[in-house]
Design an enzyme around this catalytic site. Structure first.
Site, PDB file in Angstrom:
ATOM      1  N   ARG A 257      33.465  45.694  39.562  1.00 37.56           N
ATOM      2  CA  ARG A 257      34.132  44.942  40.628  1.00 37.56           C
ATOM      3  C   ARG A 257      35.249  45.807  41.187  1.00 37.56           C
ATOM      4  O   ARG A 257      36.239  46.050  40.506  1.00 37.56           O
ATOM      5  CB  ARG A 257      34.680  43.618  40.061  1.00 37.56           C
ATOM      6  CG  ARG A 257      35.752  43.013  40.928  1.00 37.56           C
ATOM      7  CD  ARG A 257      36.051  41.582  40.580  1.00 37.56           C
ATOM      8  NE  ARG A 257      36.487  41.303  39.242  1.00 37.56           N
ATOM      9  CZ  ARG A 257      37.731  41.572  38.760  1.00 37.56           C
ATOM     10  NH1 ARG A 257      38.627  42.165  39.521  1.00 37.56           N
ATOM     11  NH2 ARG A 257      38.048  41.263  37.518  1.00 37.56           N
ATOM     12  N   HIS A 261      39.552  39.919  41.208  1.00 38.66           N
ATOM     13  CA  HIS A 261      38.614  38.874  40.758  1.00 38.66           C
ATOM     14  C   HIS A 261      38.418  37.828  41.869  1.00 38.66           C
ATOM     15  O   HIS A 261      37.302  37.473  42.221  1.00 38.66           O
ATOM     16  CB  HIS A 261      39.153  38.214  39.490  1.00 38.66           C
ATOM     17  CG  HIS A 261      38.455  36.956  39.120  1.00 38.66           C
ATOM     18  ND1 HIS A 261      37.166  36.942  38.636  1.00 38.66           N
ATOM     19  CD2 HIS A 261      38.853  35.653  39.179  1.00 38.66           C
ATOM     20  CE1 HIS A 261      36.806  35.679  38.419  1.00 38.66           C
ATOM     21  NE2 HIS A 261      37.812  34.887  38.741  1.00 38.66           N
ATOM     22  N   TYR A 270      46.046  44.868  35.509  1.00 46.18           N
ATOM     23  CA  TYR A 270      45.302  45.142  34.274  1.00 46.18           C
ATOM     24  C   TYR A 270      44.307  46.309  34.382  1.00 46.18           C
ATOM     25  O   TYR A 270      43.540  46.540  33.462  1.00 46.18           O
ATOM     26  CB  TYR A 270      44.587  43.860  33.780  1.00 46.18           C
ATOM     27  CG  TYR A 270      43.686  43.211  34.820  1.00 46.18           C
ATOM     28  CD1 TYR A 270      42.368  43.627  35.007  1.00 46.18           C
ATOM     29  CD2 TYR A 270      44.161  42.181  35.638  1.00 46.18           C
ATOM     30  CE1 TYR A 270      41.546  43.024  35.947  1.00 46.18           C
ATOM     31  CE2 TYR A 270      43.347  41.576  36.590  1.00 46.18           C
ATOM     32  CZ  TYR A 270      42.046  42.005  36.740  1.00 46.18           C
ATOM     33  OH  TYR A 270      41.230  41.421  37.679  1.00 46.18           O
TER      34      TYR A 270
HETATM   35  C1  LIG Z   1      33.556  26.426  32.523  1.00 45.26           C
HETATM   36  C2  LIG Z   1      34.612  27.304  33.153  1.00 45.26           C
HETATM   37  N1  LIG Z   1      35.572  27.851  32.383  1.00 45.26           N
HETATM   38  C3  LIG Z   1      36.501  28.666  32.932  1.00 45.26           C
HETATM   39  C4  LIG Z   1      36.491  28.930  34.281  1.00 45.26           C
HETATM   40  C5  LIG Z   1      37.567  29.816  34.899  1.00 45.26           C
HETATM   41  N2  LIG Z   1      36.973  31.111  35.308  1.00 45.26           N
HETATM   42  C6  LIG Z   1      36.677  31.358  36.600  1.00 45.26           C
HETATM   43  S1  LIG Z   1      36.008  32.858  36.812  1.00 45.26           S
HETATM   44  C7  LIG Z   1      36.148  33.236  35.180  1.00 45.26           C
HETATM   45  C8  LIG Z   1      35.696  34.572  34.651  1.00 45.26           C
HETATM   46  C9  LIG Z   1      34.265  34.847  34.874  1.00 45.26           C
HETATM   47  O1  LIG Z   1      33.966  36.175  34.627  1.00 45.26           O
HETATM   48  P1  LIG Z   1      32.505  36.732  34.702  1.00 45.26           P
HETATM   49  O2  LIG Z   1      31.537  35.754  34.122  1.00 45.26           O
HETATM   50  O3  LIG Z   1      32.510  38.088  34.095  1.00 45.26           O
HETATM   51  O4  LIG Z   1      32.183  36.786  36.260  1.00 45.26           O
HETATM   52  P2  LIG Z   1      32.916  37.605  37.401  1.00 45.26           P
HETATM   53  O5  LIG Z   1      33.915  36.658  38.013  1.00 45.26           O
HETATM   54  O6  LIG Z   1      33.566  38.799  36.763  1.00 45.26           O
HETATM   55  O7  LIG Z   1      31.873  37.993  38.380  1.00 45.26           O
HETATM   56  C10 LIG Z   1      36.701  32.157  34.479  1.00 45.26           C
HETATM   57  C11 LIG Z   1      36.948  32.158  33.015  1.00 45.26           C
HETATM   58  C12 LIG Z   1      35.472  28.325  35.068  1.00 45.26           C
HETATM   59  N3  LIG Z   1      35.355  28.565  36.385  1.00 45.26           N
HETATM   60  N4  LIG Z   1      34.543  27.547  34.481  1.00 45.26           N
END
Ligand SMILES: Cc1ncc(C[n+]2csc(CCOP(=O)(O)OP(=O)(O)O)c2C)c(N)n1
Length: 387
Positions: A257, A261, A270
Protein backbone atom coordinates in the site's frame (compact mmCIF):
# COMPACT_ATOMS: atom_id res chain seq x y z
CA UNK A 1 10.88 -24.39 14.01
CA UNK A 2 8.17 -24.12 11.36
CA UNK A 3 7.35 -27.17 9.24
CA UNK A 4 8.57 -26.76 5.68
CA UNK A 5 5.78 -25.85 3.30
CA UNK A 6 6.54 -25.26 -0.33
CA UNK A 7 4.65 -22.15 -1.42
CA UNK A 8 4.84 -21.54 -5.17
CA UNK A 9 5.62 -17.92 -6.06
CA UNK A 10 4.70 -16.59 -9.46
CA UNK A 11 6.18 -13.60 -11.26
CA UNK A 12 6.32 -12.95 -15.01
CA UNK A 13 7.59 -9.37 -15.32
CA UNK A 14 10.72 -8.21 -13.55
CA UNK A 15 10.39 -5.04 -11.48
CA UNK A 16 11.95 -3.23 -14.43
CA UNK A 17 9.20 -4.49 -16.73
CA UNK A 18 11.11 -7.20 -18.59
CA UNK A 19 9.56 -10.60 -19.34
CA UNK A 20 11.18 -13.34 -17.27
CA UNK A 21 12.24 -16.66 -18.79
CA UNK A 22 10.82 -20.12 -18.13
CA UNK A 23 7.21 -19.00 -18.22
CA UNK A 24 4.21 -21.22 -18.94
CA UNK A 25 2.37 -21.26 -22.25
CA UNK A 26 -0.51 -19.21 -20.86
CA UNK A 27 1.82 -16.63 -19.34
CA UNK A 28 3.60 -16.23 -22.67
CA UNK A 29 0.24 -15.90 -24.43
CA UNK A 30 -0.70 -13.08 -22.05
CA UNK A 31 2.65 -11.37 -22.67
CA UNK A 32 2.01 -11.46 -26.41
CA UNK A 33 -1.50 -10.10 -26.16
CA UNK A 34 -1.11 -6.42 -27.01
CA UNK A 35 -4.78 -5.49 -26.65
CA UNK A 36 -5.24 -7.29 -23.34
CA UNK A 37 -2.16 -5.68 -21.80
CA UNK A 38 -3.06 -2.21 -23.07
CA UNK A 39 -6.51 -2.67 -21.61
CA UNK A 40 -5.04 -3.68 -18.28
CA UNK A 41 -2.78 -0.65 -18.33
CA UNK A 42 -5.71 1.64 -19.13
CA UNK A 43 -7.79 0.28 -16.24
CA UNK A 44 -4.86 0.58 -13.84
CA UNK A 45 -4.23 4.20 -14.74
CA UNK A 46 -7.93 5.07 -14.64
CA UNK A 47 -8.06 3.58 -11.14
CA UNK A 48 -5.11 5.68 -10.05
CA UNK A 49 -6.65 8.89 -11.35
CA UNK A 50 -9.95 8.01 -9.70
CA UNK A 51 -8.16 7.30 -6.42
CA UNK A 52 -6.29 10.63 -6.47
CA UNK A 53 -9.44 12.60 -7.10
CA UNK A 54 -11.42 10.66 -4.48
CA UNK A 55 -8.76 11.49 -1.88
CA UNK A 56 -8.95 15.16 -2.93
CA UNK A 57 -12.75 15.11 -2.50
CA UNK A 58 -12.36 13.80 1.04
CA UNK A 59 -9.62 16.31 1.85
CA UNK A 60 -11.89 19.16 0.76
CA UNK A 61 -14.77 17.92 2.90
CA UNK A 62 -16.86 16.65 -0.01
CA UNK A 63 -16.72 12.96 0.82
CA UNK A 64 -16.27 10.61 3.79
CA UNK A 65 -13.25 8.56 4.82
CA UNK A 66 -11.68 6.88 1.80
CA UNK A 67 -9.27 3.94 1.44
CA UNK A 68 -7.11 4.49 -1.67
CA UNK A 69 -5.75 1.54 -3.63
CA UNK A 70 -2.55 3.31 -4.66
CA UNK A 71 0.02 0.65 -5.58
CA UNK A 72 -2.49 -2.21 -5.61
CA UNK A 73 -3.97 -1.62 -9.06
CA UNK A 74 -2.52 -4.73 -10.75
CA UNK A 75 -4.30 -7.32 -8.65
CA UNK A 76 -7.56 -5.36 -8.70
CA UNK A 77 -7.51 -5.14 -12.49
CA UNK A 78 -6.47 -8.80 -12.88
CA UNK A 79 -9.44 -9.90 -10.76
CA UNK A 80 -11.86 -7.71 -12.74
CA UNK A 81 -10.54 -8.74 -16.13
CA UNK A 82 -10.42 -12.47 -15.39
CA UNK A 83 -13.94 -12.65 -13.94
CA UNK A 84 -16.89 -13.31 -16.24
CA UNK A 85 -19.86 -11.01 -15.90
CA UNK A 86 -22.02 -13.80 -14.45
CA UNK A 87 -19.49 -14.65 -11.73
CA UNK A 88 -20.10 -13.10 -8.33
CA UNK A 89 -17.77 -10.63 -6.64
CA UNK A 90 -17.85 -10.51 -2.85
CA UNK A 91 -15.45 -7.64 -2.23
CA UNK A 92 -13.78 -5.75 0.55
CA UNK A 93 -13.35 -2.00 0.60
CA UNK A 94 -10.13 -1.50 -1.33
CA UNK A 95 -11.26 -3.04 -4.63
CA UNK A 96 -11.79 0.15 -6.65
CA UNK A 97 -10.13 -1.23 -9.78
CA UNK A 98 -12.35 -4.30 -9.72
CA UNK A 99 -15.46 -2.22 -9.11
CA UNK A 100 -14.67 -0.07 -12.16
CA UNK A 101 -14.18 -3.20 -14.26
CA UNK A 102 -17.45 -4.68 -12.96
CA UNK A 103 -19.20 -1.62 -14.34
CA UNK A 104 -19.75 0.56 -11.27
CA UNK A 105 -20.26 4.12 -12.44
CA UNK A 106 -17.74 6.47 -10.82
CA UNK A 107 -20.66 8.48 -9.50
CA UNK A 108 -21.90 5.45 -7.54
CA UNK A 109 -18.50 4.70 -6.07
CA UNK A 110 -18.30 8.28 -4.83
CA UNK A 111 -21.85 8.12 -3.50
CA UNK A 112 -20.93 5.06 -1.48
CA UNK A 113 -17.91 6.78 0.07
CA UNK A 114 -20.04 9.87 0.56
CA UNK A 115 -22.33 7.83 2.82
CA UNK A 116 -25.17 7.46 0.32
CA UNK A 117 -26.73 3.99 0.16
CA UNK A 118 -27.61 4.40 -3.50
CA UNK A 119 -23.91 4.01 -4.24
CA UNK A 120 -24.10 0.30 -3.48
CA UNK A 121 -26.27 -0.43 -6.50
CA UNK A 122 -23.41 -0.32 -9.05
CA UNK A 123 -22.09 -3.43 -10.77
CA UNK A 124 -23.82 -6.69 -11.72
CA UNK A 125 -26.88 -7.42 -9.63
CA UNK A 126 -25.41 -10.58 -8.10
CA UNK A 127 -22.27 -8.82 -6.81
CA UNK A 128 -22.18 -8.00 -3.12
CA UNK A 129 -21.81 -4.51 -1.70
CA UNK A 130 -18.57 -3.29 -0.16
CA UNK A 131 -17.75 -4.93 3.15
CA UNK A 132 -16.24 -2.59 5.72
CA UNK A 133 -16.45 -5.16 8.53
CA UNK A 134 -13.28 -7.19 8.21
CA UNK A 135 -13.62 -10.76 6.87
CA UNK A 136 -17.40 -11.13 7.10
CA UNK A 137 -17.38 -11.20 3.30
CA UNK A 138 -15.43 -14.49 3.31
CA UNK A 139 -18.34 -16.40 4.82
CA UNK A 140 -20.85 -14.64 2.57
CA UNK A 141 -18.77 -15.75 -0.42
CA UNK A 142 -18.79 -19.34 0.72
CA UNK A 143 -22.56 -19.20 1.13
CA UNK A 144 -22.96 -17.97 -2.44
CA UNK A 145 -20.56 -20.63 -3.70
CA UNK A 146 -22.49 -23.35 -1.85
CA UNK A 147 -25.71 -22.12 -3.49
CA UNK A 148 -24.04 -22.21 -6.92
CA UNK A 149 -22.87 -25.73 -6.35
CA UNK A 150 -26.30 -26.91 -5.23
CA UNK A 151 -27.88 -25.29 -8.28
CA UNK A 152 -25.24 -26.82 -10.56
CA UNK A 153 -24.17 -23.46 -12.01
CA UNK A 154 -20.82 -23.33 -13.78
CA UNK A 155 -19.95 -19.90 -12.37
CA UNK A 156 -17.49 -18.85 -9.72
CA UNK A 157 -17.34 -16.54 -6.72
CA UNK A 158 -14.35 -14.31 -6.12
CA UNK A 159 -13.83 -12.82 -2.70
CA UNK A 160 -11.07 -10.44 -1.67
CA UNK A 161 -9.52 -9.61 1.67
CA UNK A 162 -6.54 -7.79 3.15
CA UNK A 163 -3.62 -9.45 4.92
CA UNK A 164 -4.93 -8.43 8.35
CA UNK A 165 -8.35 -9.83 7.54
CA UNK A 166 -6.90 -13.33 7.20
CA UNK A 167 -6.32 -13.35 10.97
CA UNK A 168 -10.07 -13.28 11.59
CA UNK A 169 -12.06 -16.38 12.41
CA UNK A 170 -14.53 -15.66 9.62
CA UNK A 171 -11.79 -16.08 7.01
CA UNK A 172 -10.45 -19.30 8.53
CA UNK A 173 -13.94 -20.77 8.86
CA UNK A 174 -14.73 -19.81 5.29
CA UNK A 175 -11.65 -21.43 3.74
CA UNK A 176 -12.30 -24.54 5.83
CA UNK A 177 -15.83 -24.92 4.48
CA UNK A 178 -14.71 -24.08 0.95
CA UNK A 179 -12.11 -26.86 1.13
CA UNK A 180 -14.41 -29.40 2.77
CA UNK A 181 -17.23 -28.85 0.28
CA UNK A 182 -15.01 -28.15 -2.73
CA UNK A 183 -16.82 -24.93 -3.47
CA UNK A 184 -16.36 -22.79 -6.59
CA UNK A 185 -14.77 -19.86 -4.76
CA UNK A 186 -11.49 -18.04 -5.27
CA UNK A 187 -10.02 -16.28 -2.24
CA UNK A 188 -7.75 -13.38 -3.15
CA UNK A 189 -5.61 -11.92 -0.39
CA UNK A 190 -4.29 -8.45 -1.16
CA UNK A 191 -1.26 -8.57 1.08
CA UNK A 192 -0.33 -4.90 1.15
CA UNK A 193 1.95 -5.45 4.17
CA UNK A 194 -0.04 -3.53 6.76
CA UNK A 195 -3.33 -3.79 8.64
CA UNK A 196 -3.62 -0.08 9.38
CA UNK A 197 -0.31 0.35 11.28
CA UNK A 198 0.31 -3.32 12.06
CA UNK A 199 2.98 -4.84 9.82
CA UNK A 200 2.32 -8.21 8.23
CA UNK A 201 5.11 -9.96 10.17
CA UNK A 202 3.47 -9.32 13.52
CA UNK A 203 -0.05 -10.15 12.39
CA UNK A 204 0.72 -13.82 11.85
CA UNK A 205 3.55 -16.24 12.61
CA UNK A 206 3.31 -18.10 9.31
CA UNK A 207 5.89 -17.37 6.62
CA UNK A 208 3.23 -16.74 4.00
CA UNK A 209 -0.50 -16.11 4.10
CA UNK A 210 -1.04 -18.45 1.16
CA UNK A 211 -0.09 -21.43 3.31
CA UNK A 212 -3.18 -20.90 5.45
CA UNK A 213 -4.90 -22.82 2.67
CA UNK A 214 -2.94 -25.98 3.54
CA UNK A 215 -5.07 -26.69 6.58
CA UNK A 216 -8.21 -26.16 4.52
CA UNK A 217 -7.10 -28.54 1.77
CA UNK A 218 -7.21 -25.84 -0.88
CA UNK A 219 -4.56 -25.30 -3.54
CA UNK A 220 -2.66 -22.06 -3.11
CA UNK A 221 -0.24 -19.74 -4.79
CA UNK A 222 1.67 -16.58 -3.97
CA UNK A 223 1.97 -14.08 -6.80
CA UNK A 224 3.80 -10.84 -7.27
CA UNK A 225 0.75 -8.66 -6.75
CA UNK A 226 2.35 -5.78 -8.66
CA UNK A 227 2.79 -7.90 -11.77
CA UNK A 228 -0.41 -7.82 -13.79
CA UNK A 229 0.64 -10.77 -15.96
CA UNK A 230 1.32 -13.04 -12.98
CA UNK A 231 -1.92 -12.00 -11.27
CA UNK A 232 -4.05 -12.44 -14.38
CA UNK A 233 -2.62 -15.87 -15.13
CA UNK A 234 -3.22 -16.97 -11.52
CA UNK A 235 -6.80 -15.69 -11.63
CA UNK A 236 -7.49 -17.47 -14.93
CA UNK A 237 -6.27 -20.76 -13.53
CA UNK A 238 -8.18 -20.37 -10.27
CA UNK A 239 -11.43 -19.42 -12.02
CA UNK A 240 -11.09 -22.26 -14.51
CA UNK A 241 -10.73 -24.74 -11.64
CA UNK A 242 -13.70 -23.29 -9.79
CA UNK A 243 -15.97 -23.25 -12.83
CA UNK A 244 -15.12 -26.80 -13.81
CA UNK A 245 -16.12 -28.16 -10.39
CA UNK A 246 -12.60 -28.74 -9.05
CA UNK A 247 -13.16 -26.53 -6.02
CA UNK A 248 -11.68 -23.53 -4.27
CA UNK A 249 -8.34 -21.79 -4.70
CA UNK A 250 -6.40 -19.27 -2.66
CA UNK A 251 -4.13 -16.58 -4.11
CA UNK A 252 -1.94 -14.35 -1.98
CA UNK A 253 -1.01 -11.29 -4.02
CA UNK A 254 2.08 -9.75 -2.48
CA UNK A 255 1.84 -6.02 -2.95
CA UNK A 256 2.35 -2.79 -1.03
CA UNK A 257 0.00 0.00 0.00
CA UNK A 258 1.81 3.11 -1.20
CA UNK A 259 -0.61 5.54 0.40
CA UNK A 260 -2.23 5.88 3.80
CA UNK A 261 -4.57 3.17 5.10
CA UNK A 262 -7.42 5.65 4.71
CA UNK A 263 -7.72 9.41 4.59
CA UNK A 264 -7.99 9.22 8.42
CA UNK A 265 -4.50 7.69 8.68
CA UNK A 266 -0.96 9.06 8.52
CA UNK A 267 1.36 6.27 7.41
CA UNK A 268 4.50 8.34 8.01
CA UNK A 269 3.99 7.61 11.71
CA UNK A 270 4.79 3.93 11.26
CA UNK A 271 6.74 3.58 7.98
CA UNK A 272 10.14 4.89 7.00
CA UNK A 273 10.56 6.99 3.83
CA UNK A 274 13.23 4.48 2.69
CA UNK A 275 10.77 1.60 2.87
CA UNK A 276 8.17 3.51 0.86
CA UNK A 277 10.76 4.61 -1.71
CA UNK A 278 11.87 1.01 -2.19
CA UNK A 279 8.20 -0.02 -2.64
CA UNK A 280 7.71 2.65 -5.32
CA UNK A 281 10.46 0.99 -7.37
CA UNK A 282 8.25 -2.11 -7.62
CA UNK A 283 4.93 -0.43 -8.34
CA UNK A 284 2.70 -2.03 -10.97
CA UNK A 285 1.82 0.76 -13.38
CA UNK A 286 5.33 1.83 -14.34
CA UNK A 287 6.27 -1.84 -14.68
CA UNK A 288 3.60 -2.61 -17.25
CA UNK A 289 4.12 0.70 -19.00
CA UNK A 290 7.82 -0.10 -19.50
CA UNK A 291 6.95 -3.50 -20.95
CA UNK A 292 4.37 -1.99 -23.32
CA UNK A 293 6.75 0.76 -24.42
CA UNK A 294 9.52 -1.74 -25.11
CA UNK A 295 7.21 -3.74 -27.34
CA UNK A 296 6.39 -0.55 -29.24
CA UNK A 297 2.76 -0.77 -28.10
CA UNK A 298 2.61 2.44 -26.04
CA UNK A 299 4.18 5.87 -26.38
CA UNK A 300 4.10 9.40 -25.01
CA UNK A 301 1.26 10.61 -27.16
CA UNK A 302 -0.94 7.63 -26.27
CA UNK A 303 -0.12 8.24 -22.64
CA UNK A 304 -1.07 11.91 -22.83
CA UNK A 305 -4.33 11.22 -24.62
CA UNK A 306 -5.23 8.44 -22.19
CA UNK A 307 -4.44 10.52 -19.08
CA UNK A 308 -6.64 13.27 -20.46
CA UNK A 309 -9.53 10.92 -21.05
CA UNK A 310 -9.16 9.45 -17.52
CA UNK A 311 -9.26 12.95 -16.14
CA UNK A 312 -12.40 13.76 -18.09
CA UNK A 313 -14.14 10.53 -17.15
CA UNK A 314 -13.45 10.94 -13.46
CA UNK A 315 -14.45 14.63 -13.52
CA UNK A 316 -17.75 13.65 -15.14
CA UNK A 317 -18.32 11.11 -12.37
CA UNK A 318 -17.54 13.74 -9.75
CA UNK A 319 -19.95 16.21 -11.34
CA UNK A 320 -22.70 13.55 -11.36
CA UNK A 321 -21.95 12.79 -7.69
CA UNK A 322 -22.11 16.41 -6.67
CA UNK A 323 -25.36 17.11 -8.47
CA UNK A 324 -27.14 14.02 -7.14
CA UNK A 325 -30.02 15.20 -4.93
CA UNK A 326 -29.42 13.95 -1.38
CA UNK A 327 -31.29 10.95 -0.06
CA UNK A 328 -33.92 11.53 2.63
CA UNK A 329 -32.50 10.77 6.09
CA UNK A 330 -34.87 7.84 6.55
CA UNK A 331 -33.31 6.09 3.53
CA UNK A 332 -30.84 4.54 5.94
CA UNK A 333 -33.65 2.23 7.04
CA UNK A 334 -34.63 1.24 3.51
CA UNK A 335 -31.62 -0.90 2.72
CA UNK A 336 -31.49 -3.04 5.80
CA UNK A 337 -34.56 -5.24 5.63
CA UNK A 338 -36.74 -6.72 2.96
CA UNK A 339 -39.67 -6.32 5.33
CA UNK A 340 -39.47 -3.47 7.80
CA UNK A 341 -39.58 -4.92 11.35
CA UNK A 342 -42.18 -3.38 13.65
CA UNK A 343 -39.63 -3.12 16.42
CA UNK A 344 -37.76 -0.44 14.45
CA UNK A 345 -40.83 1.77 14.02
CA UNK A 346 -40.10 3.81 17.15
CA UNK A 347 -36.63 4.66 15.85
CA UNK A 348 -38.00 5.63 12.46
CA UNK A 349 -40.60 7.86 14.14
CA UNK A 350 -37.91 9.56 16.17
CA UNK A 351 -35.97 10.25 13.02
CA UNK A 352 -38.99 11.72 11.23
CA UNK A 353 -39.62 14.02 14.18
CA UNK A 354 -36.00 15.10 14.30
CA UNK A 355 -36.00 15.89 10.58
CA UNK A 356 -39.23 17.88 10.96
CA UNK A 357 -37.80 19.81 13.88
CA UNK A 358 -34.67 20.65 11.96
CA UNK A 359 -36.66 21.82 8.96
CA UNK A 360 -38.98 24.03 10.98
CA UNK A 361 -38.47 27.76 10.23
CA UNK A 362 -37.88 28.65 13.87
CA UNK A 363 -35.49 25.76 14.33
CA UNK A 364 -32.59 26.42 16.65
CA UNK A 365 -30.52 24.26 14.37
CA UNK A 366 -28.64 26.43 11.95
CA UNK A 367 -28.39 25.93 8.20
CA UNK A 368 -25.02 24.30 8.44
CA UNK A 369 -26.24 21.54 10.67
CA UNK A 370 -29.18 20.92 8.38
CA UNK A 371 -26.82 20.55 5.42
CA UNK A 372 -24.85 18.19 7.55
CA UNK A 373 -27.89 15.96 8.00
CA UNK A 374 -28.45 15.81 4.29
CA UNK A 375 -24.97 14.69 3.45
CA UNK A 376 -23.13 14.26 6.68
CA UNK A 377 -19.80 12.50 6.36
CA UNK A 378 -17.94 14.18 9.17
CA UNK A 379 -19.54 11.99 11.80
CA UNK A 380 -18.35 8.95 9.91
CA UNK A 381 -14.72 10.00 9.69
CA UNK A 382 -12.59 7.10 10.85
CA UNK A 383 -15.58 4.74 11.03
CA UNK A 384 -13.65 2.41 8.72
CA UNK A 385 -10.87 2.15 11.25
CA UNK A 386 -12.88 2.12 14.42
CA UNK A 387 -15.65 -0.33 13.72
C1 LIG B 1 -14.72 -6.55 12.21
C2 LIG B 1 -13.86 -5.32 12.12
N1 LIG B 1 -12.89 -5.11 13.04
C3 LIG B 1 -12.08 -4.03 12.94
C4 LIG B 1 -12.26 -3.11 11.93
C5 LIG B 1 -11.37 -1.87 11.86
N2 LIG B 1 -10.45 -1.99 10.71
C6 LIG B 1 -10.68 -1.32 9.56
S1 LIG B 1 -9.53 -1.62 8.41
C7 LIG B 1 -8.64 -2.61 9.45
C8 LIG B 1 -7.36 -3.25 9.00
C9 LIG B 1 -7.51 -4.15 7.84
O1 LIG B 1 -6.28 -4.49 7.30
P1 LIG B 1 -6.14 -5.49 6.11
O2 LIG B 1 -7.10 -6.63 6.26
O3 LIG B 1 -4.70 -5.85 5.99
O4 LIG B 1 -6.64 -4.67 4.84
P2 LIG B 1 -6.07 -3.33 4.22
O5 LIG B 1 -6.89 -2.22 4.81
O6 LIG B 1 -4.61 -3.24 4.60
O7 LIG B 1 -6.26 -3.42 2.76
C10 LIG B 1 -9.29 -2.71 10.68
C11 LIG B 1 -8.78 -3.52 11.82
C12 LIG B 1 -13.30 -3.35 10.99
N3 LIG B 1 -13.51 -2.54 9.94
N4 LIG B 1 -14.06 -4.46 11.09
Amino acid sequence: MQPHIEVPYQQCLSIKGQALTGLSENQNLILQNEELLKDAYRWMTLTRVYDQKAVALQRTGQMGTYPASLGQEAIGVAVGMAMAEQDTLVPYYRDHATFLLRGWPIRDLLLYWGGDERGSAGGPVQDFPISVPIATQSSHAVGVAAAMKIKGEANAVVTTIGDGGTSKGDFLEAINVAGAWQLPVVFVISNNQYAISVPRTIQCGAKTLAQKAVGAGIPFLQVDGNDFVACYDAMQEALERARSGKGAYLIEAVTYRLGDHTTADDATRYRSPEEVKEAWSKEPIKRLQTYLAEQGWWDESQEKAWQKSCDQRVEEGIAAYKTMPPEPAEAMFDYLYEEFPEVMSAQLDLLYRKVERMRAPDSVVDELELDGLERDDSANDESLDEE
